[in-house]
Enzyme design. Structure first.
Site, PDB file in Angstrom:
ATOM      1  N   HIS A  19      -1.448   1.635  -3.757  1.00 23.21           N
ATOM      2  CA  HIS A  19      -2.045   2.832  -3.901  1.00 23.21           C
ATOM      3  C   HIS A  19      -0.985   4.128  -4.353  1.00 23.21           C
ATOM      4  O   HIS A  19      -0.908   5.039  -4.463  1.00 23.21           O
ATOM      5  CB  HIS A  19      -2.077   3.536  -2.979  1.00 23.21           C
ATOM      6  CG  HIS A  19      -2.729   2.458  -1.729  1.00 23.21           C
ATOM      7  ND1 HIS A  19      -2.617   2.662  -0.010  1.00 23.21           N
ATOM      8  CD2 HIS A  19      -4.170   2.457  -2.110  1.00 23.21           C
ATOM      9  CE1 HIS A  19      -3.684   1.902   0.273  1.00 23.21           C
ATOM     10  NE2 HIS A  19      -4.237   1.590  -1.341  1.00 23.21           N
ATOM     11  N   GLN A  45       0.899  -0.808   0.601  1.00 22.46           N
ATOM     12  CA  GLN A  45      -0.220  -0.179  -0.006  1.00 22.46           C
ATOM     13  C   GLN A  45       0.986   1.261  -0.079  1.00 22.46           C
ATOM     14  O   GLN A  45       0.593   2.350  -0.525  1.00 22.46           O
ATOM     15  CB  GLN A  45      -0.532   0.097   1.518  1.00 22.46           C
ATOM     16  CG  GLN A  45      -1.915  -0.693   1.321  1.00 22.46           C
ATOM     17  CD  GLN A  45      -2.895  -1.472   3.057  1.00 22.46           C
ATOM     18  OE1 GLN A  45      -3.237  -0.275   2.882  1.00 22.46           O
ATOM     19  NE2 GLN A  45      -1.907  -2.037   3.396  1.00 22.46           N
ATOM     20  N   SER A  82      -2.781  -0.998   9.825  1.00 26.04           N
ATOM     21  CA  SER A  82      -3.505  -0.866  10.643  1.00 26.04           C
ATOM     22  C   SER A  82      -4.571  -1.636   9.874  1.00 26.04           C
ATOM     23  O   SER A  82      -5.674  -1.634  10.085  1.00 26.04           O
ATOM     24  CB  SER A  82      -3.667   0.534  10.748  1.00 26.04           C
ATOM     25  OG  SER A  82      -4.945   1.131   9.695  1.00 26.04           O
TER      26      SER A  82
HETATM   27  N1  APR Z   1       6.733  -2.255  12.431  1.00 24.76           N
HETATM   28  C1  APR Z   1       6.023  -2.008  11.911  1.00 24.76           C
HETATM   29  N2  APR Z   1       4.731  -2.225  11.833  1.00 24.76           N
HETATM   30  C2  APR Z   1       4.651  -0.154  12.727  1.00 24.76           C
HETATM   31  C3  APR Z   1       5.485   0.433  13.154  1.00 24.76           C
HETATM   32  C4  APR Z   1       6.887  -0.755  12.738  1.00 24.76           C
HETATM   33  N3  APR Z   1       8.087  -0.076  13.452  1.00 24.76           N
HETATM   34  N4  APR Z   1       5.805   1.522  13.172  1.00 24.76           N
HETATM   35  C5  APR Z   1       3.747   1.140  13.823  1.00 24.76           C
HETATM   36  N5  APR Z   1       3.552   0.364  12.810  1.00 24.76           N
HETATM   37  C6  APR Z   1       2.077   0.176  12.775  1.00 24.76           C
HETATM   38  C7  APR Z   1       1.144   0.283  13.243  1.00 24.76           C
HETATM   39  O1  APR Z   1       0.663  -0.034  14.688  1.00 24.76           O
HETATM   40  C8  APR Z   1      -0.005  -0.321  12.250  1.00 24.76           C
HETATM   41  O2  APR Z   1      -0.878  -0.288  12.665  1.00 24.76           O
HETATM   42  O3  APR Z   1       2.380   0.105  11.027  1.00 24.76           O
HETATM   43  C9  APR Z   1       0.396   0.508  11.300  1.00 24.76           C
HETATM   44  C10 APR Z   1       0.634   1.611   9.999  1.00 24.76           C
HETATM   45  O4  APR Z   1      -1.197   1.486   9.546  1.00 24.76           O
HETATM   46  P1  APR Z   1      -1.359   3.288   8.797  1.00 24.76           P
HETATM   47  O5  APR Z   1      -1.071   3.880   9.199  1.00 24.76           O
HETATM   48  O6  APR Z   1      -2.899   3.175   8.661  1.00 24.76           O
HETATM   49  O7  APR Z   1      -0.978   2.615   7.258  1.00 24.76           O
HETATM   50  P2  APR Z   1      -1.592   1.961   6.439  1.00 24.76           P
HETATM   51  O8  APR Z   1      -1.837   0.876   6.689  1.00 24.76           O
HETATM   52  O9  APR Z   1      -0.658   0.872   5.514  1.00 24.76           O
HETATM   53  O10 APR Z   1      -2.557   2.862   5.456  1.00 24.76           O
HETATM   54  C11 APR Z   1      -3.119   2.390   4.669  1.00 24.76           C
HETATM   55  O11 APR Z   1      -3.989   4.758   4.712  1.00 24.76           O
HETATM   56  O12 APR Z   1      -4.157   7.239   4.070  1.00 24.76           O
HETATM   57  C12 APR Z   1      -3.870   5.932   3.392  1.00 24.76           C
HETATM   58  O13 APR Z   1      -3.210   5.688   1.102  1.00 24.76           O
HETATM   59  C13 APR Z   1      -2.261   5.587   2.769  1.00 24.76           C
HETATM   60  O14 APR Z   1      -2.242   3.345   1.758  1.00 24.76           O
HETATM   61  C14 APR Z   1      -2.574   4.306   3.486  1.00 24.76           C
HETATM   62  C15 APR Z   1      -2.925   3.612   3.781  1.00 24.76           C
END
Ligand code: APR
Length: 236
Positions: free
Chosen positions: A105, A87, A180
């Site tokens: 994305h 993503q 997430s």
């Molecule tokens: N290692 C692994 N996971 C981690 C770390 C780390 N060091 N730090 C944080 N996380 C986890 C968090 O606990 C969370 O579950 O990464 C996840 C990030 O979640 P989001 O910020 O929601 O990102 P993501 O799931 O990629 O979002 C999906 O949302 O806004 C959009 O287009 C954007 O592609 C993105 C999509």
């Protein structure tokens, strides 16, 4: 024949490369309104703001480096047929050496005409690789229309979702790292895995999947990947 390992990654895999995630405390969506900078309505409301937001992300990417989690995923290609579905719009998987990466994305280093053939045909013929260079209002594509980020904005279709579903259906092992799982359709992809497909989830926080196939590795991506490699070596 090598087993097929399909890896779905989110912002968490790049966190240890210095990129803020979106929804964690201090994440990007605390600093910016997602509707302003990452939605199709936001684009038409204020193109300059959206271009600046992605110019900043692109500049930051230039100086970032893949971390041990990206590298571990690339190295698994020695023993597995690995497909990464990400993503993320960064290019850290590719820079770590992964050879099959599907971007759900979009990609930060690419732009395309605002009015072009991509939205109708998914043809990448008009997609331009700008590397880490900024793009400003008035930068036009060869077809005369404004260049826009090659990013899937909220409110737009996800052109690669069909290919991603096909990959997850074929997986012998599914690994989900650092997402997430709040954003669909990516969040629902694991449901396409076969009934006998083990699913591993690496994330320091609990992720909303309740599925008997899941083994949860509650850790950051770099440490979690080291644990995952140990676990699959034992099980295979
Ligand atoms: N290692 C692994 N996971 C981690 C770390 C780390 N060091 N730090 C944080 N996380 C986890 C968090 O606990 C969370 O579950 O990464 C996840 C990030 O979640 P989001 O910020 O929601 O990102 P993501 O799931 O990629 O979002 C999906 O949302 O806004 C959009 O287009 C954007 O592609 C993105 C999509």
């Amino acid at each position: 024949m090598k087993k097929h390992l399909v890896i779905l990654t989110g912002a968490g895999v790049s966190a240890e490369s210095g990129f803020a995630t979106f929804r964690d405390t201090g994440g990007l969506w605390e600093q910016y309104d997602v509707n302003d900078v990452a939605s199709i309505e936001g684009w038409y409301r204020n193109r300059k703001l959206v271009l600046e937001f992605y110019n900043q992300r692109r500049a930051q990417l230039k100086d970032a480096k893949p971390n041990a989690a990206h590298v571990a995923m690339a190295q698994l290609e020695k023993d597995y047929r690995v497909d990464v579905i990400t993503q993320n719009v960064d290019n850290l998987h590719e820079r770590a050496g992964s050879t099959r990466v599907l971007h759900l994305h979009g990609e930060l280093t690419k732009v395309r005409p605002e009015n072009g053939i991509y939205d109708r045909t998914e043809s990448e013929a008009e997609v331009i690789d700008v590397g880490y260079r900024p793009v400003i209002l008035g930068d036009l594509a060869p077809n005369g229309s404004q260049l826009r980020p090659h990013i899937v904005f909220f409110g737009e279709a996800v052109p690669n979702i069909g290919k991603a579903i096909d990959l997850v259906e074929q997986a012998d092992i599914l690994l989900i790292v650092g997402s997430s799982l709040q954003v669909y359709p990516a969040a629902g992809l694991y449901r396409y895995a076969r009934n006998d497909c083990p699913i591993y989830v690496i994330d320091p926080k609990p992720v909303p999947i309740s599925d008997p196939r899941v083994t949860f590795i509650q850790d950051v991506a770099t440490k979690g990947m080291a644990r995952f490699v140990e676990l699959v070596e034992v099980n295979d």
